[in-house]
Structure formats: structure tokens, C-alpha cells
Design a protein around this motif. Structure first.
Motif, short mmCIF file in Angstrom:
data_model
loop_
_atom_site.label_atom_id
_atom_site.label_comp_id
_atom_site.label_asym_id
_atom_site.label_seq_id
_atom_site.Cartn_x
_atom_site.Cartn_y
_atom_site.Cartn_z
N THR A 185 30.23 12.94 53.28
CA THR A 185 30.76 11.93 52.37
C THR A 185 32.12 12.41 51.90
N ALA A 186 33.06 11.46 51.76
CA ALA A 186 34.39 11.83 51.29
C ALA A 186 34.99 10.66 50.54
N GLY A 191 39.75 5.14 45.87
CA GLY A 191 38.48 5.12 45.17
C GLY A 191 37.31 4.67 46.03
N ASP A 192 37.58 4.19 47.24
CA ASP A 192 36.49 3.86 48.16
C ASP A 192 35.79 5.15 48.59
N VAL A 193 34.60 4.99 49.17
CA VAL A 193 33.86 6.17 49.63
C VAL A 193 33.57 6.03 51.11
N ASN A 194 33.88 7.06 51.87
CA ASN A 194 33.53 7.08 53.30
C ASN A 194 32.31 7.97 53.51
N ILE A 212 32.20 21.04 63.15
CA ILE A 212 33.36 21.56 62.40
C ILE A 212 34.59 20.67 62.58
N PRO A 213 35.01 20.40 63.85
CA PRO A 213 36.14 19.48 63.99
C PRO A 213 35.83 18.09 63.42
N LEU A 214 34.58 17.65 63.57
CA LEU A 214 34.20 16.34 63.04
C LEU A 214 34.44 16.28 61.53
N SER A 215 33.93 17.27 60.81
CA SER A 215 34.03 17.20 59.36
C SER A 215 35.49 17.38 58.90
N ARG A 219 37.29 14.37 56.82
CA ARG A 219 37.75 14.61 55.45
C ARG A 219 39.26 14.45 55.32
N THR A 220 39.98 15.08 56.26
CA THR A 220 41.44 15.06 56.15
C THR A 220 41.97 13.63 56.27
#
Lengths: 575, 102
Positions: A185-186, A191-194, A212-215, A219-220
């Protein structure tokens, strides 16, 4: 462990006849063993405990404690990770002796008389099996460590950085052999949430290398304000390049936009995603519409998000296949109908994850868990607006002395025609700002301002979409579809973004000017949102469609639309 | 062994059938069923009519088969998956990647 130095193995010979002990001892020494001797079963047990030998030769009939009893004791003392083969030596060539030997825990039996060659062959064969078992144990241990590492990586390193862990319900129960489920979750700048729920193929460490690359990417890119489809497209490309053909990620990606009362869902290869209403009814199912992530080099051409209008009290529920495929001792699956019923019950009890876990456990009883169980439960409402800082204070003491100084830099990007549908200028602009001025917390607000103003120019200016479409709940989905279509066929028009940066004694000021090729709009709604009363009125009139601009005006020192409404200038100040 | 292979007399049609559980345990047998079938332009039929269950590692194996078929410029057809297996293929949207005959 053996207390003998060097690599030589240690054998324990148990016999009440000294002659037998000597004969066997000589043969074993010829095979390279160190040899210990015991006179009876009881002594054998205590020597086993003391010396942990690699091999035991055991007579059956002995005083004090016979061979069978000693063997049973020794086998209960044997560590799970070490195997000490035990061979009975006997002159009783009966079926009964053979059967009892094996039942007492013996690994073989050798019947006298035998030649030295036969004896040595027997020892070699039993040692070969013992070596295989040891090797296998070592491998199992290494694999177990890998699995633990994978699990630790996933929960401790990757998922520990999740956003809003108190608000988003996450159920995760790794299988005996961890099976690669990942939950992320990010928070978006506006203010939206992914949210992502994914299921990598395979087990153990193999299934977690992609995480690892996925997260990182997820996030970035979320933080930088990329759209959900841009993020999915990038993740897909990355995983396709990185992972072997048979390793991929089945996943659902979701954006929950509280201020648009809308949820965007992309389901690539997991069971239906759900929208539940507050009474536990199913409002919508979103089935998989795309092959799993990483299978194809790029997303298929008509890949698009499902856009769903929601109430604040609705919830999005995502699952991987582990829950619906969980089996009970009769071999039946938990299945979809049961899952839906349990979630409904969970909503009425106020805790979906707990209810589902309880129900799956009850259903499966003591069956081993074959696959990871995971579920994410996201509320559609109650998400905070982003970073509305105390702007009135900033605005009340404008730094007049600095308005006439030269800008430290200007930056400009004009996107024409079809480029507008392919390029998102906001991450580019944010990158430029961070390259020039370094990263800082207040860029989050700037990102929100830029995003809202750019989207307005593109949607209402260039694409000519009517914002009143968004004012009905269903209208938003319709609006989104129409936007996708117009964007695809876009050949003319432009949006120009200008940034000017003025350093202040403390902090700085950025002037954002955005113009577009559209016909503008009725400006008077937005002009002079100054007095509290007007602001209140404006908030109510603008409803769904005006929230973006309202938010921007809160964040900015000033916000001015040109008379035609196709040029806007915003001034953002921070200290 | 629950993986069987049949090659037509003219060498042009390779039929691989997987029975009962199509999961990681079939990996080795499944791979050896196609890996030496290199006749250019062959039709590969993956007969799933007797498969009762399929997991995601089976999906991965099908993708490996697809790679192989493309390397020999052949064609791949999945044949008669039952409802449970078809559901798995459908969730993975494999009909967008290959022909599935029901």
C-alpha cells in the motif's frame, strides 16, 4: 557430534561376546572406522548418548538389556537431523527376528555366519543410504532457511513500509512452503491510496526475488504522482525483463480516490476483486482482464482500468487464490460462494480479515496449508486530504521585498497533440525541481498543485470534457471512459507548463503557469474565493468536480485564472 | 506418469496430454515431452481433457511450451480443459496469448 578428531567415522559395536566384538572391530577398522564397544544394551545406550556414533552394530540376545530394547531407546534419542544407522547382527535366521529387528528401529539385519566381504558390503550400502539422508537433510535445512529469508524479506523489509496499516485490513498467512504473496500500500501525493495484492508463481525464495523491484517501483512511482496505468505498465516491463518465462506475478492494482468517490481497479490474473457495500452486499465484481504481470513484454493494447463509483462506506476486497482453493480433509475447496458469504458476515461484525481467517481455519481443520492465504480490505472513504498546510498564515505576510528579484531559473515544457496522451509532464517537472533544488517534504504540496492544474487543463481545456459529468456518482466512470477515448484519438492541441523559481530569505516561491489550447471555462466560479461565506458556497456548488481546484487554492498563496479560463497562474510559497 | 506424448506419422502434430493434477510435479516430464520436438511449423496440442486440476506453476510451464513452439515457428493449441482448469486459464487470461479449444 562425534568426539573423534578428523573425518573418520565412529562405530559402536554392542555384543556380550568379547570375541565377536573383536572380530567386528577389526573389520570396521579395515573400513576406516574408529570403534567403540559395549557389553550390553544399557551400556550401549549410555555410550550412544556420550559419543553420538555414526553407525551401530547390535547383538540381539544380551544380558541387562537386549538389543531390541536398546535399539528402541536409541532411536527415540536420535536427533531429527542426524541418522545413525543401526544393524542387528544375529544368528537367528528366522522371519520373526527379521521383522522384530526392523520394528525395533533397526535399519538392517545381518545373519551369521557371513564372510568378511559380505559384512563390508553391508556396511558400505548402509553407509551410502545414511550419507544420502544426511545430504538431503542439509539441503532441506538450506531450503528452509531460504524460505524463512523469503518470508522475512516480504513481511519485514517490503511490507513493513506499507502505508496506513491501521486502516487497511491485511490478512496474510504464509503456507508451510512460503508461496510468494505480496501486499503493498502506498499514498499518492493527492491523498489517493494505491494498493497491490500480488501472487508470484512458485515457492520460497524463487517466488520473492521479483518483490524487491516490484515494491520499489510501486512506491517510487506512486510517490512521484504517476497514474496507476503508468505504474502497472512499468512494473510489467520490468518484471518481464527480470524474471524467467515461467515466473510471473498475478496481481490486482487499485487506486482508491476518496475525493473523487471513485475506485480504479486493474485485475491481472487473480480471482475477482470486490466492492462490498456497508450492509455486506456485493456492489461489483471485477474479473481478471489481463494476463499476469510480466508475461508479455508490454501491456495489451486495450488494457484499461475499471472505474467504479463508490460510497464512503463501501469497501474494496482483494484476495489471492489461496483462500478459495483451501481444502478440507474431504478434499473440498473453500470456494467463492463461501468466501462471499463470510465477507458479508465479516462486514456486519466489523472485521473482514478476522472472520475470513476464522472461517478458513474452521473449514480446513488440521489440513496442511498448501498456498499462502491473503486478503486486503480497503475502506473507500475517510482518507485525509494531503498536506493542507496553514496557508493563510503564509498568505497574510507576503514577502513583498522579493517579488521583483530575478528568478533563479525558469523551466518550460510544451506538449503537443498526441504527445499529450503518451507523456505525463508532472513526474518530469518534479524530477527537474528535485534535480535543481534537492528533495524536500514540501514538494508533495507542489506535486498536488501541478497535478490538479495540469489535469484540469488537459481534461477541460484540450479534451473539452464537461466537469458536470462528474457530479453524479455514475457519471464519474462515464467521464473516465470518455476521457480515455478522447485521449487516444488526440492529434492536436497543447498544454504548456511554465515554472519559475524565486529563492526567498528562508524558503522559496514557485510560480506555476499553465496554459492550454482549449476554449476555457466560466471563470467566475473560481474567482475571488476569498471570503469564508463565498468559500463555503463555492465548496457546495463545486461538489465533486471542483474539489481539485478548491484544494489547490488552499495550498497556494494565490491562484488566478485568465478571463478565458485557459491560462492559470498559481503561486506556491514555502518557508 | 501423468504426462503422455504422441507424435503424428508425418511428424507435424505433437500431442501432449496431462492427466489428473497438472502442477509442479509434472515439470520434468512435461518439459521432456516437447523439448526435442523441433520440426519446424509443427502443431503442438496440449490436451487437458483429462486434467482435473492445474496450479500457477502449470501456467508457467505452458508459457515455457509457448516459447518453445514459437522458436520452432509452430502453433500451440490447448484442447478441452474442464471447467475447473478452464477457470484457471480464464483468470490468467491465457486465451489472449494462445488458442484454447473447449
Amino acid at each position: 557430534m562425534s568426539q573423534v578428531l578428523g573425518n573418520a567415522k565412529l562405530a559402536l559395536v554392542v555384543d556380550d561376546s568379547k570375541m565377536q566384538r573383536t572380530v567386528l572391530g577389526v573389520l570396521l577398522k579395515e573400513e576406516g572406522y574408529h570403534v567403540l564397544c559395549a557389553d550390553d544394551g544399557a551400556q550401549a545406550v549410555s555410550m550412544y548418548i556420550k559419543y553420538q556414533p555414526d553407525l551401530i552394530l547390535m547383538d540381539i540376545n544380551m544380558p541387562v538389556m537386549n538389543g531390541y530394547e536398546a535399539a528402541r531407546k536409541i532411536k527415540t534419542l536420535t536427533h531429527e537431523n542426524s541418522l545413525c544407522p543401526l544393524i542387528f547382527i544375529t544368528s537367528m535366521a528366522t522371519d520373526q527376528a527379521y521383522i522384530e529387528s526392523i520394528e525395533a528401529g533397526g535399519d538392517g539385519i545381518l545373519v551369521r555366519p557371513f564372510s568378511p566381504e559380505v559384512f563390508k558390503a553391508k556396511i558400505k550400502s548402509i553407509q551410502r543410504i545414511s550419507d544420502l539422508i544426511t545430504k538431503n537433510k542439509v539441503l532441506q535445512l538450506a531450503q528452509q532457511k531460504d524460505v524463512e529469508l523469503a518470508e522475512q524479506l516480504m513481511s519485514g523489509v517490503i511490507e513493513a513500509r506499507n502505508f496506513a496499516q491501521d486502516k487497511i485490513g491485511i490478512l496474510k498467512k504464509a503456507a508451510t512452503l512460503f508461496s510468494g504473496d505480496v501486499q503493498l500500500t502506498a499514498r499518492c501525493p493527492n491523498g489517493d491510496v494505491n494498493v497491490l495484492l500480488g501472487d508470484f508463481t512458485g515457492h520460497g525464495l524463487r517466488s520473492s526475488i521479483g518483490a524487491i523491484p516490484l515494491s520499489e517501483t510501486f512506491r517510487t512511482m506512486t510517490k512521484k504522482g504517476f497514474t496507476l496505468l503508468e505504474i502497472i505498465s512499468q512494473v510489467n516491463q520490468q518484471l518481464h525483463q527480470l524474471l524467467p518465462t515461467d515466473l510471473f506475478l498475478a496481481a490486482a492494482f487499485v487506486t482508491v480516490s476518496s475525493h473523487e468517490n471513485t475506485v480504479y481497479i486493474f485485475n491481472a490474473g487473480i480471482p475477482d476483486a470486490y466492492i462490498f457495500d456497508q450492509s455486506g452486499g456485493i456492489k461489483q465484481r471485477v474479473p481478471s482482464q489481463h494476463p499476469p504481470i510480466g508475461v508479455l513484454p508490454a501491456l495489451i493494447n486495450d488494457a484499461s482500468l475499471s472505474v467504479i463509483s463508490v460510497e464512503e462506506t463501501d469497501r474494496v476486497v482483494l484476495i489471492s487464490d489461496g483462500i478459495i482453493e483451501a481444502r478440507n480433509p474431504q478434499g473440498e475447496m473453500f470456494d467463492i460462494e463461501r468466501f462471499e458469504r463470510v465477507v458479508s458476515a465479516g462486514i456486519s461484525h466489523g472485521n473482514i480479515t478476522e472472520e475470513v481467517l476464522k472461517s478458513v481455519n474452521q473449514f480446513c481443520q488440521e489440513m496442511p496449508q498448501e498456498d499462502d492465504l491473503s486478503l486486503i480490505d480497503i475502506p473507500c472513504g475517510g482518507w485525509q486530504q494531503p498536506h493542507v498546510i496553514n496557508t493563510s498564515q503564509v498568505a497574510s505576510e507576503p514577502d513583498q521585498t522579493n517579488t521583483n528579484i530575478d528568478a533563479a531559473w525558469h523551466w518550460r515544457l510544451k506538449l503537443m497533440g498526441s504527445r499529450l496522451s503518451r507523456v505525463n509532464p508532472i513526474p518530469i517537472a518534479m524530477n527537474q525541481i528535485q534535480e535543481l533544488e534537492g528533495s524536500a517534504e514540501h514538494w508533495q504540496s507542489l506535486l498536488t498543485i501541478l497535478t490538479e492544474l495540469f489535469v484540469n487543463s488537459l481534461d477541460h481545456g484540450v479534451l473539452g470534457l464537461d466537469s458536470t459529468m462528474k457530479s453524479s456518482a455514475d457519471g464519474f466512470a462515464e467521464y473516465f471512459l470518455e476521457r480515455e477515448q478522447r485521449l487516444k484519438s488526440l492529434t492536436e492541441g497543447f498544454v504548456e507548463v511554465n515554472l519559475s523559481y524565486y529563492p526567498l530569505i528562508s524558503g522559496g516561491r514557485i510560480i506555476i503557469a499553465i496554459s492550454d489550447s482549449g476554449n476555457g471555462f466560466n471563470v467566475k466560479n473560481y474567482h475571488g474565493i476569498v471570503s469564508k461565506q463565498q468559500q463555503y458556497k463555492a465548496e457546495h456548488e463545486l461538489k465533486l468536480s471542483g474539489r481539485g481546484i478548491h484544494l489547490v487554492s488552499q495550498l497556494c498563496e494565490s491562484l488566478q485564472y485568465s478571463d478565458q479560463g485557459n491560462q492559470v497562474q498559481a503561486t506556491y510559497v514555502w518557508r | 506418469m501423468n504426462v503422455k506424448k504422441q507424435v503424428s506419422a508425418d511428424n507435424k502434430v505433437v500431442t501432449i496430454s496431462v492427466e489428473e493434477r497438472f502442477d509442479f510435479s509434472a515439470h520434468q516430464a512435461f518439459k521432456s515431452a516437447y523439448v526435442n520436438e523441433n520440426a519446424s511449423g509443427s502443431l503442438f496440442i496440449l490436451d487437458l481433457s483429462k486434467a482435473s486440476y492445474m496450479d500457477s506453476s502449470a501456467l508457467g510451464m505452458i508459457l515455457l511450451l509457448k516459447d518453445h513452439v514459437e522458436n520452432v515457428s509452430g502453433q500451440l493449441k490447448i484442447f478441452k480443459p474442464n471447467d475447473a482448469v478452464n477457470k484457471i486459464l480464464e483468470i490468467a487470461q491465457f486465451h489472449r496469448l494462445m488458442t484454447i479449444e473447449r
